[in-house]
Design a protein around this motif. Structure first.
Motif, PDB file in Angstrom:
ATOM      1  N   GLU A 139       0.839  -1.201   0.000  1.00  0.00           N
ATOM      2  CA  GLU A 139       0.000   0.000   0.000  1.00  0.00           C
ATOM      3  C   GLU A 139       0.875   1.252   0.000  1.00  0.00           C
ATOM      4  OE1 GLU A 139      -3.734  -2.003   2.497  1.00  0.00           O
ATOM      5  OE2 GLU A 139      -2.440  -0.524   3.466  1.00  0.00           O
ATOM      6  N   ILE A 140       1.925   1.221   0.814  1.00  0.00           N
ATOM      7  CA  ILE A 140       2.870   2.351   0.823  1.00  0.00           C
ATOM      8  C   ILE A 140       3.541   2.477  -0.541  1.00  0.00           C
ATOM      9  CG2 ILE A 140       5.017   3.207   1.842  1.00  0.00           C
ATOM     10  CD1 ILE A 140       4.155   1.791   4.454  1.00  0.00           C
TER      11      ILE A 140
ATOM     12  N   GLY B 292       4.474   4.966  -5.682  1.00  0.00           N
ATOM     13  CA  GLY B 292       4.442   4.809  -7.132  1.00  0.00           C
ATOM     14  C   GLY B 292       3.702   5.942  -7.822  1.00  0.00           C
ATOM     15  N   ASN B 293       2.595   6.399  -7.223  1.00  0.00           N
ATOM     16  CA  ASN B 293       1.861   7.531  -7.785  1.00  0.00           C
ATOM     17  C   ASN B 293       2.681   8.820  -7.719  1.00  0.00           C
ATOM     18  OD1 ASN B 293      -1.268   7.195  -8.506  1.00  0.00           O
ATOM     19  ND2 ASN B 293      -0.697   5.664  -6.979  1.00  0.00           N
TER      20      ASN B 293
ATOM     21  N   GLY C  42       2.499  -3.257 -11.579  1.00  0.00           N
ATOM     22  CA  GLY C  42       3.050  -4.435 -10.903  1.00  0.00           C
ATOM     23  C   GLY C  42       2.851  -4.375  -9.399  1.00  0.00           C
ATOM     24  N   ILE C  43       3.092  -3.207  -8.815  1.00  0.00           N
ATOM     25  CA  ILE C  43       2.910  -3.045  -7.362  1.00  0.00           C
ATOM     26  C   ILE C  43       1.451  -3.290  -6.993  1.00  0.00           C
ATOM     27  CG2 ILE C  43       2.932  -1.361  -5.474  1.00  0.00           C
ATOM     28  CD1 ILE C  43       5.360  -0.055  -6.897  1.00  0.00           C
ATOM     29  N   ALA C  44       0.525  -2.748  -7.791  1.00  0.00           N
ATOM     30  CA  ALA C  44      -0.904  -2.939  -7.514  1.00  0.00           C
ATOM     31  C   ALA C  44      -1.275  -4.419  -7.561  1.00  0.00           C
ATOM     32  CB  ALA C  44      -1.737  -2.147  -8.519  1.00  0.00           C
ATOM     33  N   LEU C  45      -0.725  -5.149  -8.545  1.00  0.00           N
ATOM     34  CA  LEU C  45      -1.017  -6.585  -8.643  1.00  0.00           C
ATOM     35  C   LEU C  45      -0.494  -7.342  -7.424  1.00  0.00           C
ATOM     36  CD1 LEU C  45      -0.279  -7.256 -12.433  1.00  0.00           C
ATOM     37  CD2 LEU C  45      -2.503  -7.317 -11.279  1.00  0.00           C
TER      38      LEU C  45
ATOM     39  N   PHE D 140      -1.022 -10.490  -2.545  1.00  0.00           N
ATOM     40  CA  PHE D 140      -0.394 -10.848  -1.268  1.00  0.00           C
ATOM     41  C   PHE D 140      -1.016 -10.142  -0.060  1.00  0.00           C
ATOM     42  CE2 PHE D 140       3.001 -11.613  -4.418  1.00  0.00           C
ATOM     43  CZ  PHE D 140       3.208 -12.966  -4.161  1.00  0.00           C
ATOM     44  N   GLU D 141      -1.611  -8.991  -0.254  1.00  0.00           N
ATOM     45  CA  GLU D 141      -2.195  -8.282   0.887  1.00  0.00           C
ATOM     46  C   GLU D 141      -3.717  -8.311   0.871  1.00  0.00           C
ATOM     47  OE1 GLU D 141       1.263  -4.963   1.853  1.00  0.00           O
ATOM     48  OE2 GLU D 141      -0.403  -4.394   0.545  1.00  0.00           O
TER      49      GLU D 141
END
Length: 480
Positions: free
Chosen positions: A5-6, A11-12, A36-39, A44-45
């Protein structure tokens, strides 16, 4: 906020920086990284509703960048200015909800043992349930045990609130907070493992019984239960059905919080009610004695030191602790955490060692008496108010008897600091004006609780209770 989330938020920010000052290829690379981070976050979270604004912002900004690069038009000064100020504002707004309602993390306990947990459902066939209309209903209890454990790679961590949906529904009924707000609690895990074997370092372990406040639950003080268990104690938290916020039995029957509660300062009403909680605690002691003789699950047979049993409670559970100490000499020591002493007046004081823990109360308008109209609004007569005002100080003065003990006052905390309450949101800390952080408060409270039981159940020669000056500047200790 959790790690991915961080990273989504960062990333934004990177997208905004790259879009503003760097070239188109860098925007494409950064955009792929953000996807990729969003996926990874979803895999995983897991999704939670507090992140919806950030999901929308990420998707919208990526779509905007894709369209912009396809059109290859020069940016106008006006659109550049809008992005310069609007995007940082939207990022800040998107971060508010996940920060105010985090997937809370319970600090790892400090003791040498790993912690296991198991929950029991017991029925007291000798007692009628007085808070239901069902004929021949018997009193049922849920009891969660935390204990020193041996874990292996197959051990899995226990959820903080297994019945999070029903808990959300109860909060909606009680406080008008939409139930879905609490669904993200399904991601909160504790430091305890689901029913691993008991640690073999000791042949037997002392037992501590815990009674929650009203309306609390068996899990409201999980951080404290884990701390004690990690230091070599069996810790059994009673959930008092119909007084807890909500109770979900194994067959999914729900015992909601009763509306048949006394008025705030109706001392006679609370005195009568405390008897139910005392009988709950005594029944639990009976059950653990049976498990010590023969545990069908093989966990506790012969492992409970029945000569070393203590009790502690918070708020109304603290009052129940006082009364159970008075009624049952199986308890060798007890702690009241900021509870009003409802119940029978303790003639000649308690026989067992006792510790009274409380917050520092700043008195204001102490000479201003409520009017009869004000008392009527809360359903209390002037006579009941006068009895409360006179009787409670007397009861507090006579608690300490031949057993002796300590009065511990902690400055900079609030009544709910004795629970996990302030871990739920930094907003709660701000609203209550806490001077100590939840971590500091828990460390101080757990240090004194552990020291007390180490001294009186484990006969430890020296603890922080014996130091002439407290190691914490916020604490005052008075020996009784």
């Amino acid at each position: 906020m959790r790690i991915f989330e961080i990273m989504m938020l960062v990333g934004n920010v990177m997208l905004w920086i790259v879009d503003r000052w760097f070239w188109r290829k860098a925007v494409g690379v950064t955009g792929c990284l953000a996807i990729g981070i969003a996926l990874f976050h979803f895999i995983f979270e897991g999704y939670r509703w507090q992140m919806v604004p950030l999901y929308a912002l990420t998707a919208g900004y990526l779509l905007y960048l894709f369209v912009k690069t396809r059109r290859r038009k020069e940016r106008s000064k006006q659109s550049h200015s809008i992005r310069s100020f609007l995007l940082p504002f939207l990022l800040a707004v998107s971060a508010i909800l996940p920060i105010l309602l985090p997937v809370l993390k319970i600090d790892s306990p400090s003791g040498p043992y790993s912690v296991g947990t198991v929950t029991y459902h017991w029925t007291d066939a000798s007692r009628e349930e007085i808070l239901t209309d069902t004929p021949n209903d018997r009193r049922e209890l849920l009891v969660q045990l935390w204990y020193p454990a041996q874990i292996d790679q197959a051990s899995s961590k226990a959820l903080y609130i297994p019945e999070y949906r029903q808990f959300g529904q109860a909060m909606q009924q009680e406080y008008k907070i939409p139930a879905f707000i609490f669904h993200y609690l399904r991601y909160v895990k504790t430091n305890s493992y689901v029913m691993p074997p008991l640690a073999v370092k000791q042949s037997q372990y002392p037992l501590i019984v815990f009674s929650h406040g009203l309306p609390g639950t068996r899990f409201t003080s999980t951080s404290q239960m884990e701390e004690l268990a990690s230091n070599g104690y069996l810790v059994a938290a009673i959930q008092h059905p119909y007084y807890a916020m909500t109770t979900v039995f194994p067959d999914q029957r729900i015992a909601p919080k009763t509306k048949k509660l006394p008025a705030v300062i109706d001392i006679d009403g609370w005195d009568r009610m405390i008897e139910v909680w005392v009988k709950d605690a005594q029944f639990v002691l009976d059950q653990f004695e049976k498990l010590n003789q023969q545990d069908p699950q093989g966990l506790l047979t012969g492992k409970i030191n029945v000569d070393k049993i203590g009790m502690l409670g918070h708020s109304f559970g603290g009052a129940a602790t006082i009364q159970t100490l008075y009624a049952d000499q199986r308890l060798k020591a007890g702690i009241n955490m900021d509870g009003t002493p409802f119940g029978k007046t303790i003639v000649n004081g308690l026989k067992q060692p006792f510790m009274q823990m409380k917050t520092e109360v700043v008195e204001s308008n102490k000479d201003v008496e409520p009017t009869e109209q004000q008392l009527a609004k809360i359903g209390v007569t002037k006579q009941a108010y006068d009895k409360y005002k006179t009787e409670i100080p007397i009861r507090n003065r006579v608690l300490f008897g031949n057993g002796g003990g300590y009065a511990v006052t902690i400055r900079g905390i609030k009544h709910m600091s004795f629970t996990d309450y302030y871990l739920w949101s930094p907003g709660l800390r701000l609203m209550d004006g806490l001077k100590l952080s939840p971590m500091q408060a828990r460390h101080i409270i757990n240090s004194y609780v552990l020291a007390f039981f180490d001294k009186y159940l484990n006969q430890k020669a020296s603890t922080i209770l014996d130091e002439p000056i407290s190691p914490f500047m916020e604490v005052t200790v008075e020996k009784k």
